[in-house]
Scaffold this motif. Structure first.
Motif, PDB file in Angstrom:
ATOM      1  N   PRO A 286      -0.499  -2.120  -7.660  1.00 19.19           N
ATOM      2  CA  PRO A 286      -0.852  -0.772  -8.110  1.00 19.19           C
ATOM      3  C   PRO A 286       0.174  -0.206  -9.095  1.00 19.19           C
ATOM      4  CG  PRO A 286       0.152  -0.667  -5.955  1.00 19.19           C
ATOM      5  CD  PRO A 286      -0.013  -2.130  -6.258  1.00 19.19           C
ATOM      6  N   ILE A 287      -0.217   0.859  -9.786  1.00 13.70           N
ATOM      7  CA  ILE A 287       0.696   1.533 -10.711  1.00 13.70           C
ATOM      8  C   ILE A 287       1.903   2.029  -9.927  1.00 13.70           C
ATOM      9  CG2 ILE A 287       0.968   3.480 -12.286  1.00 13.70           C
ATOM     10  CD1 ILE A 287      -0.850   1.336 -13.383  1.00 13.70           C
ATOM     11  N   PRO A 288       3.123   1.756 -10.395  1.00  8.70           N
ATOM     12  CA  PRO A 288       4.319   2.214  -9.673  1.00  8.70           C
ATOM     13  C   PRO A 288       4.345   3.730  -9.491  1.00  8.70           C
ATOM     14  CG  PRO A 288       4.907   0.617 -11.360  1.00  8.70           C
ATOM     15  CD  PRO A 288       3.453   0.948 -11.578  1.00  8.70           C
ATOM     16  N   GLY A 289       4.812   4.156  -8.364  1.00 15.83           N
ATOM     17  CA  GLY A 289       4.901   5.582  -8.093  1.00 15.83           C
ATOM     18  C   GLY A 289       5.774   6.321  -9.074  1.00 15.83           C
ATOM     19  N   ASP A 290       6.859   5.670  -9.561  1.00 19.06           N
ATOM     20  CA  ASP A 290       7.726   6.307 -10.550  1.00 19.06           C
ATOM     21  C   ASP A 290       6.964   6.632 -11.821  1.00 19.06           C
ATOM     22  OD1 ASP A 290       9.896   6.247  -8.894  1.00 19.06           O
ATOM     23  OD2 ASP A 290      10.997   4.694  -9.987  1.00 19.06           O
ATOM     24  N   TRP A 291       6.046   5.755 -12.220  1.00 16.85           N
ATOM     25  CA  TRP A 291       5.251   6.014 -13.412  1.00 16.85           C
ATOM     26  C   TRP A 291       4.354   7.229 -13.211  1.00 16.85           C
ATOM     27  CZ3 TRP A 291       3.025   0.893 -15.866  1.00 16.85           C
ATOM     28  CH2 TRP A 291       4.080   0.013 -16.134  1.00 16.85           C
ATOM     29  N   LEU A 292       3.774   7.327 -12.045  1.00 19.97           N
ATOM     30  CA  LEU A 292       2.851   8.428 -11.770  1.00 19.97           C
ATOM     31  C   LEU A 292       3.583   9.767 -11.757  1.00 19.97           C
ATOM     32  CD1 LEU A 292       0.660   6.785  -8.968  1.00 19.97           C
ATOM     33  CD2 LEU A 292       0.130   7.024 -11.400  1.00 19.97           C
ATOM     34  N   THR A 293       4.734   9.819 -11.112  1.00 26.42           N
ATOM     35  CA  THR A 293       5.472  11.085 -11.076  1.00 26.42           C
ATOM     36  C   THR A 293       6.027  11.441 -12.450  1.00 26.42           C
ATOM     37  OG1 THR A 293       7.482   9.928 -10.334  1.00 26.42           O
ATOM     38  CG2 THR A 293       6.067  10.889  -8.640  1.00 26.42           C
ATOM     39  N   LEU A 294       6.371  10.438 -13.255  1.00 29.96           N
ATOM     40  CA  LEU A 294       6.844  10.710 -14.604  1.00 29.96           C
ATOM     41  C   LEU A 294       5.753  11.352 -15.449  1.00 29.96           C
ATOM     42  CD1 LEU A 294       8.771  10.508 -17.013  1.00 29.96           C
ATOM     43  CD2 LEU A 294       8.058   8.119 -17.293  1.00 29.96           C
ATOM     44  N   ILE A 295       4.582  10.740 -15.477  1.00 28.87           N
ATOM     45  CA  ILE A 295       3.530  11.254 -16.350  1.00 28.87           C
ATOM     46  C   ILE A 295       2.934  12.546 -15.813  1.00 28.87           C
ATOM     47  CG2 ILE A 295       1.545  10.035 -15.358  1.00 28.87           C
ATOM     48  CD1 ILE A 295       2.398  10.440 -19.110  1.00 28.87           C
TER      49      ILE A 295
END
Length: 265
Positions: free
Chosen positions: A168-177
């Motif tokens: 899955p998409i990394p959580g860090d990427w999701l919180t960044l965007i």
């Protein structure tokens, strides 16, 4: 007691800029993007700030302050990193250690405040609001604020492009965007990444009137930062593109740095 997130970032700022990274060369010789960022930032400042008394908050090694002084501005600089203050002083810039959230100056004492670093080193909206409130406090009526943020979309591109997308998409990427929060593995002591619209909203909430939010380096800046030096022709093309794209909504976010230009009503 565990240190707060901002206390951790503040400690990393001291270590990063004091021992690891030379801020002085970032705008000069480190990459081809540095001179582009410097030139465009100076253009924006001088287009909006008449010659007068200027406070450079988080002014680093004094590159911008020294250039403005040479152009006839009266400039004072504060920065939280002693190494920066020493470098600025050696360049002839009046400089002292200080914090953007607690400026050691009287109300209504400056014609302009330049804030090119503090907002993206402050993680919480409350801290960024405090820094902006302090900038407004020391500005005279009609005084100009130049406040920078780091583009969220450039940060996301650096994290996600050029390699296979994990699932899955990394959580860090999701919180960044979604929120502008930096990932835990970054060496750079980032606190927050902005969109142009968010930067405008934060400056407006501090009681200033935003004239415009601009992209600084333009879409070619990232290539100059990461690619090989392609020569003067490419650098000049990047400058032309940066100027042309600076105010275009959406496209301006393809600059590494965003700048809000505002004034005290």
């Amino acid at each position: 007691m565990t240190a707060s997130r901002q206390q951790q970032i503040d400690a990393r700022i001291q270590a990063y800029y004091g021992e690891v990274f030379d801020e002085h060369v970032r705008l000069t010789t480190r990459s081809a993007q540095g001179p582009l960022e410097f030139r465009r930032t100076q253009e924006i400042i001088r287009a909006h700030v008449p010659v007068g008394r200027v406070l450079d908050v988080g002014g680093g090694a004094g590159n911008h302050a020294r250039a403005l002084m040479d152009a006839g501005y009266e400039v004072e600089l504060i920065d939280p990193v002693p190494r920066h203050v020493k470098q600025a002083g050696e360049a002839g810039v009046p400089a002292a250690v200080g914090d953007a959230r607690d400026l050691p100056f009287e109300d209504d004492s400056f014609d302009a405040v330049i804030m090119l670093g503090p907002l993206y080193h402050l993680a919480s909206r409350d801290d960024r609001s405090q820094a902006l409130a302090e900038a407004r406090r020391v500005l005279r009526i009609g005084g100009v604020l130049i406040a920078a943020g780091l583009s969220r979309y450039i940060a996301f591109g650096k994290a996600s492009l050029g390699s296979p997308v994990p699932s899955p998409i990394p959580g860090d990427w999701l919180t960044l965007i979604a929120d502008g929060a930096p990932g835990s593995g970054m060496r750079f002591p980032a606190g927050h990444f902005h969109t142009a619209e968010e930067l405008e909203a934060e400056v407006t909430a501090a009681g200033l009137t935003v004239r415009e939010v601009l992209g600084v380096e333009g879409p070619g800046g990232l290539f100059l930062e990461t690619g090989p030096d392609a020569g003067e022709q490419v650098r000049e093309a990047a400058l032309v593109l940066a100027r042309a794209a600076s105010a275009v909504p959406g496209i301006r976010d393809f600059s590494a740095h965003l700048v809000a230009v505002a004034h005290v009503p």
